[in-house]
Scaffold this motif. Structure first.
Motif, PDB file in Angstrom:
ATOM      1  N   LYS A   1     -66.602 -18.204  21.567  1.00 17.05           N
ATOM      2  CA  LYS A   1     -65.795 -19.067  20.716  1.00 17.05           C
ATOM      3  C   LYS A   1     -66.564 -20.373  20.426  1.00 17.05           C
ATOM      4  O   LYS A   1     -67.134 -20.982  21.333  1.00 17.05           O
ATOM      5  CB  LYS A   1     -64.474 -19.390  21.407  1.00 17.05           C
ATOM      6  CG  LYS A   1     -63.573 -20.279  20.617  1.00 17.05           C
ATOM      7  CD  LYS A   1     -62.283 -20.552  21.358  1.00 17.05           C
ATOM      8  CE  LYS A   1     -61.461 -21.589  20.626  1.00 17.05           C
ATOM      9  NZ  LYS A   1     -60.254 -21.947  21.357  1.00 17.05           N
TER      10      LYS A   1
ATOM     11  N   VAL B   1     -64.197 -18.321  15.606  1.00 21.84           N
ATOM     12  CA  VAL B   1     -63.127 -19.305  15.713  1.00 21.84           C
ATOM     13  C   VAL B   1     -62.286 -19.055  16.959  1.00 21.84           C
ATOM     14  O   VAL B   1     -61.940 -19.980  17.692  1.00 21.84           O
ATOM     15  CB  VAL B   1     -62.246 -19.292  14.437  1.00 21.84           C
ATOM     16  CG1 VAL B   1     -61.067 -20.234  14.575  1.00 21.84           C
ATOM     17  CG2 VAL B   1     -63.078 -19.652  13.216  1.00 21.84           C
ATOM     18  N   SER B   2     -61.945 -17.779  17.186  1.00 20.91           N
ATOM     19  CA  SER B   2     -61.171 -17.451  18.387  1.00 20.91           C
ATOM     20  C   SER B   2     -61.337 -15.981  18.730  1.00 20.91           C
ATOM     21  O   SER B   2     -61.698 -15.172  17.880  1.00 20.91           O
ATOM     22  CB  SER B   2     -59.685 -17.781  18.203  1.00 20.91           C
ATOM     23  OG  SER B   2     -59.107 -16.926  17.250  1.00 20.91           O
TER      24      SER B   2
ATOM     25  N   GLU C   1     -58.928 -13.164  20.791  1.00 20.43           N
ATOM     26  CA  GLU C   1     -57.661 -12.887  21.471  1.00 20.43           C
ATOM     27  C   GLU C   1     -57.515 -11.384  21.610  1.00 20.43           C
ATOM     28  O   GLU C   1     -57.288 -10.682  20.627  1.00 20.43           O
ATOM     29  CB  GLU C   1     -56.499 -13.468  20.668  1.00 20.43           C
ATOM     30  CG  GLU C   1     -56.537 -14.982  20.550  1.00 20.43           C
ATOM     31  CD  GLU C   1     -55.451 -15.546  19.664  1.00 20.43           C
ATOM     32  OE1 GLU C   1     -54.485 -14.809  19.351  1.00 20.43           O
ATOM     33  OE2 GLU C   1     -55.576 -16.714  19.275  1.00 20.43           O
TER      34      GLU C   1
ATOM     35  N   GLN D   1     -59.015  -8.825  19.031  1.00 23.02           N
ATOM     36  CA  GLN D   1     -59.104  -9.424  17.701  1.00 23.02           C
ATOM     37  C   GLN D   1     -59.987 -10.672  17.747  1.00 23.02           C
ATOM     38  O   GLN D   1     -59.827 -11.540  18.614  1.00 23.02           O
ATOM     39  CB  GLN D   1     -57.716  -9.801  17.186  1.00 23.02           C
ATOM     40  CG  GLN D   1     -57.716 -10.242  15.738  1.00 23.02           C
ATOM     41  CD  GLN D   1     -56.306 -10.410  15.210  1.00 23.02           C
ATOM     42  OE1 GLN D   1     -55.424 -10.889  15.917  1.00 23.02           O
ATOM     43  NE2 GLN D   1     -56.102 -10.014  13.974  1.00 23.02           N
TER      44      GLN D   1
ATOM     45  N   ARG E   1     -61.371 -13.860  15.348  1.00 22.13           N
ATOM     46  CA  ARG E   1     -61.208 -14.612  14.101  1.00 22.13           C
ATOM     47  C   ARG E   1     -62.542 -15.271  13.784  1.00 22.13           C
ATOM     48  O   ARG E   1     -63.152 -15.915  14.639  1.00 22.13           O
ATOM     49  CB  ARG E   1     -60.115 -15.673  14.244  1.00 22.13           C
ATOM     50  CG  ARG E   1     -58.746 -15.030  14.421  1.00 22.13           C
ATOM     51  CD  ARG E   1     -57.626 -16.023  14.406  1.00 22.13           C
ATOM     52  NE  ARG E   1     -57.513 -16.574  13.053  1.00 22.13           N
ATOM     53  CZ  ARG E   1     -57.102 -17.798  12.776  1.00 22.13           C
ATOM     54  NH1 ARG E   1     -56.777 -18.616  13.740  1.00 22.13           N
ATOM     55  NH2 ARG E   1     -57.010 -18.197  11.537  1.00 22.13           N
TER      56      ARG E   1
ATOM     57  N   GLY F   1     -64.864 -17.672  11.014  1.00 27.12           N
ATOM     58  CA  GLY F   1     -64.897 -18.627   9.929  1.00 27.12           C
ATOM     59  C   GLY F   1     -66.220 -18.452   9.203  1.00 27.12           C
ATOM     60  O   GLY F   1     -67.248 -18.197   9.841  1.00 27.12           O
TER      61      GLY F   1
ATOM     62  N   ARG G   1     -63.056  -8.985   2.589  1.00 31.26           N
ATOM     63  CA  ARG G   1     -62.894  -8.026   3.681  1.00 31.26           C
ATOM     64  C   ARG G   1     -63.412  -6.691   3.156  1.00 31.26           C
ATOM     65  O   ARG G   1     -63.302  -6.399   1.968  1.00 31.26           O
ATOM     66  CB  ARG G   1     -61.419  -7.901   4.077  1.00 31.26           C
ATOM     67  CG  ARG G   1     -60.839  -9.165   4.668  1.00 31.26           C
ATOM     68  CD  ARG G   1     -59.416  -8.950   5.199  1.00 31.26           C
ATOM     69  NE  ARG G   1     -58.624  -8.016   4.443  1.00 31.26           N
ATOM     70  CZ  ARG G   1     -57.708  -8.349   3.521  1.00 31.26           C
ATOM     71  NH1 ARG G   1     -57.496  -9.606   3.224  1.00 31.26           N
ATOM     72  NH2 ARG G   1     -57.016  -7.423   2.904  1.00 31.26           N
TER      73      ARG G   1
END
Length: 78
Positions: A8, A23-24, A26, A29, A31, A33, A44
């Protein structure tokens, strides 16, 4: 395929002008940027493939000059 590990907040740079930032994370999943010039299209993959398919279908159904000549020479047949 190049496979990299990032945490991250870490990023990679592509072609000197595109930055991909984690970005993250979890569960399963991630995320991301993306920092890129405005003239770079980013989609996508499923959207990109849909656009390609639509473009292919449109080009296959497009009339070509020979078709137009036939229509204008024999309009009653169309």
């Amino acid at each position: 395929m190049l496979v990299l590990s990032r945490k991250k907040g870490e990023s990679i740079v592509i072609n000197g002008n595109i930055e991909l930032v984690v970005v993250s994370v979890e569960g399963d999943q991630v995320r991301l940027g993306i920092k890129a010039p405005k003239d770079v299209d980013i989609f996508r993959k499923e959207v990109f493939l849909s656009i390609q398919q639509s473009n292919q279908e449109a080009s296959e159904s497009a009339m070509f000059p020979d078709d137009l000549i036939k229509i204008f020479r024999n309009p009653e047949k169309n």
